[in-house]
Design a protein around this motif. Structure first.
Motif, mmCIF file in Angstrom:
data_model
loop_
_atom_site.group_PDB
_atom_site.id
_atom_site.type_symbol
_atom_site.label_atom_id
_atom_site.label_comp_id
_atom_site.label_asym_id
_atom_site.label_seq_id
_atom_site.Cartn_x
_atom_site.Cartn_y
_atom_site.Cartn_z
ATOM 1 N N LYS A 284 0.648 -1.199 -0.023
ATOM 2 C CA LYS A 284 -0.090 -0.089 0.051
ATOM 3 C C LYS A 284 0.809 1.408 -0.058
ATOM 4 N N ILE A 285 1.708 1.330 0.732
ATOM 5 C CA ILE A 285 2.513 2.506 1.053
ATOM 6 C C ILE A 285 3.636 2.875 -0.233
ATOM 7 N N THR A 286 3.905 1.646 -0.768
ATOM 8 C CA THR A 286 4.943 1.868 -1.940
ATOM 9 C C THR A 286 4.177 1.942 -3.073
ATOM 10 N N GLY A 287 2.914 1.667 -3.216
ATOM 11 C CA GLY A 287 2.142 1.251 -4.497
ATOM 12 C C GLY A 287 2.419 0.433 -5.679
ATOM 13 N N GLU A 288 3.408 -0.657 -5.155
ATOM 14 C CA GLU A 288 4.022 -1.636 -5.731
ATOM 15 C C GLU A 288 2.814 -2.562 -5.920
ATOM 16 N N THR A 289 2.918 -3.613 -6.820
ATOM 17 C CA THR A 289 2.103 -4.629 -7.121
ATOM 18 C C THR A 289 2.581 -5.914 -7.237
ATOM 19 N N ILE A 290 3.786 -6.179 -7.058
ATOM 20 C CA ILE A 290 4.546 -7.258 -7.170
ATOM 21 C C ILE A 290 5.996 -7.356 -6.204
ATOM 22 N N PHE A 291 6.228 -8.407 -5.436
ATOM 23 C CA PHE A 291 7.515 -8.211 -4.872
ATOM 24 C C PHE A 291 8.368 -9.663 -5.386
ATOM 25 N N THR A 292 9.695 -9.598 -5.214
ATOM 26 C CA THR A 292 10.336 -10.576 -5.401
ATOM 27 C C THR A 292 11.094 -11.316 -4.004
ATOM 28 N N VAL A 293 11.225 -12.482 -3.887
ATOM 29 C CA VAL A 293 11.567 -13.208 -2.645
ATOM 30 C C VAL A 293 12.823 -13.440 -2.521
ATOM 31 N N CYS A 294 13.984 -13.070 -1.839
ATOM 32 C CA CYS A 294 15.300 -13.428 -2.015
ATOM 33 C C CYS A 294 15.742 -14.091 -0.608
ATOM 34 N N ASP A 295 16.213 -15.636 -1.002
ATOM 35 C CA ASP A 295 16.379 -16.385 0.280
ATOM 36 C C ASP A 295 17.920 -16.017 0.859
ATOM 37 N N TYR A 296 18.436 -14.998 0.231
ATOM 38 C CA TYR A 296 19.767 -14.144 1.051
ATOM 39 C C TYR A 296 19.427 -13.300 1.932
ATOM 40 N N ASP A 297 19.651 -13.300 3.478
ATOM 41 C CA ASP A 297 19.138 -11.994 4.106
ATOM 42 C C ASP A 297 20.552 -11.693 5.045
ATOM 43 N N ASN A 298 19.921 -11.466 6.254
ATOM 44 C CA ASN A 298 20.704 -10.747 7.357
ATOM 45 C C ASN A 298 21.880 -11.877 7.960
ATOM 46 N N LEU A 299 21.305 -13.227 7.553
ATOM 47 C CA LEU A 299 22.407 -14.058 8.031
ATOM 48 C C LEU A 299 23.590 -14.090 6.998
ATOM 49 N N GLU A 300 23.095 -14.136 5.803
ATOM 50 C CA GLU A 300 24.209 -14.255 4.818
ATOM 51 C C GLU A 300 25.045 -13.143 4.633
ATOM 52 N N GLY A 301 24.163 -11.754 5.276
ATOM 53 C CA GLY A 301 25.110 -10.525 5.135
ATOM 54 C C GLY A 301 25.832 -10.588 6.838
ATOM 55 N N ALA A 302 25.856 -11.012 7.626
ATOM 56 C CA ALA A 302 26.629 -11.058 8.790
ATOM 57 C C ALA A 302 27.715 -11.931 8.510
ATOM 58 N N ALA A 303 27.507 -13.226 7.620
ATOM 59 C CA ALA A 303 28.674 -13.958 7.244
ATOM 60 C C ALA A 303 29.570 -13.075 6.592
ATOM 61 N N TYR A 304 29.077 -12.509 5.388
ATOM 62 C CA TYR A 304 29.770 -11.926 4.408
ATOM 63 C C TYR A 304 30.579 -10.685 5.041
ATOM 64 N N ARG A 305 29.822 -10.075 5.868
ATOM 65 C CA ARG A 305 30.409 -8.745 6.510
ATOM 66 C C ARG A 305 31.733 -9.057 7.704
ATOM 67 N N ARG A 306 31.529 -10.166 8.354
ATOM 68 C CA ARG A 306 32.243 -10.457 9.382
ATOM 69 C C ARG A 306 33.618 -11.567 8.862
ATOM 70 N N PHE A 307 33.074 -12.297 7.824
ATOM 71 C CA PHE A 307 34.274 -13.131 7.735
ATOM 72 C C PHE A 307 34.707 -13.065 5.981
ATOM 73 N N VAL A 308 33.974 -12.357 5.113
ATOM 74 C CA VAL A 308 34.496 -12.318 4.011
ATOM 75 C C VAL A 308 35.186 -10.954 3.561
ATOM 76 N N MET A 309 34.199 -10.170 3.700
ATOM 77 C CA MET A 309 34.653 -8.685 3.496
ATOM 78 C C MET A 309 36.072 -8.226 4.285
ATOM 79 N N GLU A 310 35.999 -8.598 5.501
ATOM 80 C CA GLU A 310 37.025 -8.303 6.381
ATOM 81 C C GLU A 310 38.567 -9.158 6.136
ATOM 82 N N LYS A 311 38.598 -10.188 5.261
ATOM 83 C CA LYS A 311 39.604 -10.926 5.069
ATOM 84 C C LYS A 311 40.367 -10.499 4.068
#
Length: 311
Positions: A284-311
């Motif tokens: 309603k607030i965006t006026g969008e009529t469809i969204f896409t599901v992503c199976d990567y979320d803050n869990l993968e983000g934390a893994a990437y930020r903590r152990f991949v980006m910093e290495k």
């Protein structure tokens, strides 16, 4: 004889308001390779909205889940952990005592992160998969995060203290819920979303992306998946019309009837309706009529930020 280098396994654990999840992975030359992903429904947010404290039963469930995860991680010879807590642990007055108890019993240190940091980790996870203009929503148990980014860079983000556990406990008392309960919840969600997102939403076009348990569960319900399949869920889509039909179906059922629905995990049956209404109001607030599901979320983000980006 060629001696293969041992693969180094790492783990990230997300202690959320509804579930506690663990990702075991490895860093393959800067690429995150998922090895095992587990979820336990610990409901850490039980009663936090009313009492401001973590419930002893929730603490017990979560401690048992963490103990189980430590054993699973041992089987994979995990070398390093990162644990973080979100909305329920941010809000509860007695979180510090629980952190000490976990550290004493299991040797784990848990970082309680802000809503903004949680949103940032979600963006890092999603940006492994999408590089266009994106508006991400993450409907959690205690809060909903909105993150807008372009060219793999966050432009703005916010955390709103409305989630599927919090809204269920505050507004839905009947089983199945009454029309009045649903209407009141819907009105409150819309009013808060409209107020908080004023001046926040980006100009179109952008891709609306959903992460987290509400988005993935609605996808598995739509597809009738008896068991969760990342490949089937990732990049699947749901339209506003499809969501409204799912809401009508969910609202007419008791919790027990929802527990028997194909595609819905039984321990999410009591909160999925509130999650669906939160999503409806994002449409309603965006006026969008469809969204896409992503199976990567803050869990993968934390893994990437903590152990991949910093290495």
């Amino acid at each position: 004889m060629v001696i293969k280098e041992k693969k180094r396994h790492l783990a990230v654990i997300d202690i959320g308001t509804n579930s506690t999840r663990m990702l075991i992975f490895r860093n393959d030359q800067g690429k995150l390779v998922r090895v095992n992903k587990s979820v336990r429904y610990t409901r850490m947010g039980q009663g936090v909205n009313q009492t401001g404290r973590l419930h002893p039963d929730a603490e017990k469930r979560n401690m048992e889940a963490l103990e189980e995860y430590k054993n699973i991680a041992a089987d994979y010879e995990v070398e390093e952990f990162y644990l973080f807590g979100t909305s329920a642990m941010r809000d509860a007055d007695n979180t510090g005592a629980y952190l000490d108890a976990v550290n004493e019993k299991l040797g784990f240190e848990i970082e309680v992160i802000s809503g903004e940091a949680e949103a940032e980790l979600g963006f890092v996870g999603v940006s492994q998969c999408f590089d266009e203009k994106i508006l991400i929503f993450d409907i959690g148990g205690g809060s909903t995060e909105l993150i807008y980014g372009e060219d793999n860079e966050i432009k703005r983000m916010m955390s709103i203290n409305l989630g599927c556990v919090r809204c269920t406990e505050e507004y839905l008392f009947s089983d199945p819920p009454t029309f009045q309960e649903l209407e009141r919840m819907n009105e409150k969600i819309y009013a808060e979303f409209e107020k908080r997102t004023n001046g926040f939403l980006p100009t179109k076009p952008y891709k609306l992306i959903g992460i987290g348990g509400t988005a993935t569960s609605l996808s598995t319900i739509k597809q009738g998946l008896k068991t969760y399949c990342s490949e089937m869920v990732h990049e699947s889509t749901i339209t506003k019309d499809e969501l409204e039909r799912m809401i009508d179906s969910l609202a007419s059922k008791t919790i027990k009837e929802r527990q028997n629905m194909v595609g819905l995990e039984a321990k999410r049956a009591d909160i999925i309706l509130a999650g669906a209404f939160l999503l409806l109001n994002i449409f309603k607030i965006t006026g969008e009529t469809i969204f896409t599901v992503c199976d990567y979320d803050n869990l993968e983000g934390a893994a990437y930020r903590r152990f991949v980006m910093e290495k």
